[in-house]
Design a protein around this motif. Structure first.
Motif, PDB file in Angstrom:
ATOM      1  N   ALA A   3      49.036   7.637 -14.624  1.00  0.00           N
ATOM      2  CA  ALA A   3      47.896   8.437 -14.182  1.00  0.00           C
ATOM      3  C   ALA A   3      47.685   9.696 -15.018  1.00  0.00           C
ATOM      4  N   ALA A   4      48.638  10.030 -15.869  1.00  0.00           N
ATOM      5  CA  ALA A   4      48.535  11.267 -16.645  1.00  0.00           C
ATOM      6  C   ALA A   4      47.356  11.206 -17.606  1.00  0.00           C
ATOM      7  N   PRO A   5      46.721  12.345 -17.870  1.00  0.00           N
ATOM      8  CA  PRO A   5      45.622  12.372 -18.844  1.00  0.00           C
ATOM      9  C   PRO A   5      46.025  11.782 -20.193  1.00  0.00           C
ATOM     10  N   SER A   6      47.276  11.987 -20.589  1.00  0.00           N
ATOM     11  CA  SER A   6      47.731  11.438 -21.875  1.00  0.00           C
ATOM     12  C   SER A   6      47.734   9.911 -21.854  1.00  0.00           C
ATOM     13  N   LEU A  30      39.602   1.581 -18.595  1.00  0.00           N
ATOM     14  CA  LEU A  30      40.272   2.850 -18.849  1.00  0.00           C
ATOM     15  C   LEU A  30      40.758   3.535 -17.581  1.00  0.00           C
ATOM     16  N   ASP A  31      40.052   3.345 -16.475  1.00  0.00           N
ATOM     17  CA  ASP A  31      40.380   4.082 -15.255  1.00  0.00           C
ATOM     18  C   ASP A  31      41.478   3.424 -14.433  1.00  0.00           C
ATOM     19  N   ASN A  32      41.779   2.138 -14.679  1.00  0.00           N
ATOM     20  CA  ASN A  32      42.887   1.483 -13.978  1.00  0.00           C
ATOM     21  C   ASN A  32      44.207   2.085 -14.478  1.00  0.00           C
ATOM     22  N   ALA A  48      44.157   8.792 -22.235  1.00  0.00           N
ATOM     23  CA  ALA A  48      43.772   8.949 -23.635  1.00  0.00           C
ATOM     24  C   ALA A  48      44.360   7.825 -24.486  1.00  0.00           C
ATOM     25  N   ALA A  49      45.607   7.431 -24.182  1.00  0.00           N
ATOM     26  CA  ALA A  49      46.236   6.340 -24.934  1.00  0.00           C
ATOM     27  C   ALA A  49      45.512   5.023 -24.687  1.00  0.00           C
ATOM     28  N   ARG A  50      45.092   4.780 -23.440  1.00  0.00           N
ATOM     29  CA  ARG A  50      44.324   3.562 -23.153  1.00  0.00           C
ATOM     30  C   ARG A  50      43.017   3.551 -23.955  1.00  0.00           C
ATOM     31  N   GLU A  51      42.373   4.705 -24.016  1.00  0.00           N
ATOM     32  CA  GLU A  51      41.111   4.781 -24.743  1.00  0.00           C
ATOM     33  C   GLU A  51      41.316   4.534 -26.239  1.00  0.00           C
TER      34      GLU A  51
END
Length: 274
Positions: free
Chosen positions: A199-202, A232-234, A205-208
């Motif tokens: 769930a972390a922002p990092s 990306l949100d999962n 970002a890695a998924r994106e």
């Protein structure tokens, strides 16, 4: 061609009690310029008659697969065991005895550990450099429920062809074992952007960055905005892994001889397509 399929699905699998919310399916078709075009991505609990409950979800998934005779499904769980753990049986016989022999996932793992010391890997596990052996503590439930709850009811009844252990048959869906981690390794993307599950922002970002890298590699057509958000949100990365499994499935269908065992060993142990 009996192996030609117009659509393919990536199935990111789970053996958890609430598997319906953790198993994700990405549906795709051939896209422009040799890419894959993603059509849908949803949890298995969204299938007709499904639910979060593992047993209900797997029963619905079996029916969903059987009703797609012109599709191929790339599924992220081990389809078989190392040859020394097969009891000398052909693969289909091992499948027929599997549920009767093992009452649950824990008895399955205990039996494997009683035969050999340590964790024995299949030849295809070594080739594909999968993260874990089939009965590793992090994977054994997935293996057990994948074989007992999905492969057995489909393969034994002739409702699907499981490759490469079974021959492709016209009018039956194809099932192939996929490993998203192996797929990313092959592309040189595994671990490049750090952890992407979480769930972390990092992690987001890695998924994106992973998604964009696969698009830039010409393997995936840019998905619609809504699908991109889903991937990306999962937080668990399951939706994204199902998309990777769909791409790997499509790539496997292009390989000469993909529908046949390359070695006698593969006729029982199976093959990870990546």
């Amino acid at each position: 061609m009996t192996v030609a399929r117009s659509r393919f699905f990536g199935v990111d699998f789970s053996g958890a009690t609430g598997a319906g919310n953790l198993i994700w399916l990405a549906e795709a078709r051939p896209g422009p310029g040799g890419t894959v075009e993603l059509l849908t991505c949803r949890p298995a609990s969204a299938l007709p008659g499904s639910a979060a409950d593992r047993s209900q979800c797997l029963a619905s998934l079996v029916e969903f697969i059987a009703a797609e005779p012109d599709a191929a499904f790339g599924c992220d769980f081990p389809f078989s065991m190392p040859l020394p753990l097969g009891g000398g049986m052909p693969w289909i016989a091992y499948l027929e005895h599997f549920a009767r022999r093992f009452a649950d996932a824990d008895s399955f793992r205990a039996s494997c550990q009683s035969v050999v010391e340590g964790e024995l890997r299949r030849a295809t596990d070594r080739e594909a450099r999968v993260p874990f052996c089939a009965y590793n503590i992090r994977l054994y439930r997935q293996t057990y429920h994948g074989i007992a709850g999905l492969l057995a009811p489909l393969a034994i009844a002739g409702r699907a062809a499981v490759l490469p252990m079974q021959s492709a048959v016209p009018g039956r869906p194809l099932l192939l074992e996929i490993c998203p981690a192996s797929f990313l390794r092959r592309l040189g993307l595994y671990g490049r952007f750090g952890p992407y599950k979480g769930a972390a922002p990092s992690c987001h970002a890695a998924r994106e960055r992973l998604l964009d890298a696969v698009i830039d590699a010409g393997l995936l057509a840019p998905p619609a905005a809504g699908l991109r958000r889903t991937l990306l949100d999962n937080r668990g990365g399951d939706a994204l892994d199902s998309a990777f499994a769909a791409i790997a499935c499509h790539r496997a269908l292009q390989e000469p001889g993909f529908d046949r065992p390359r070695t006698p060993e593969e006729a029982f142990e199976g093959r990870v397509y990546f």
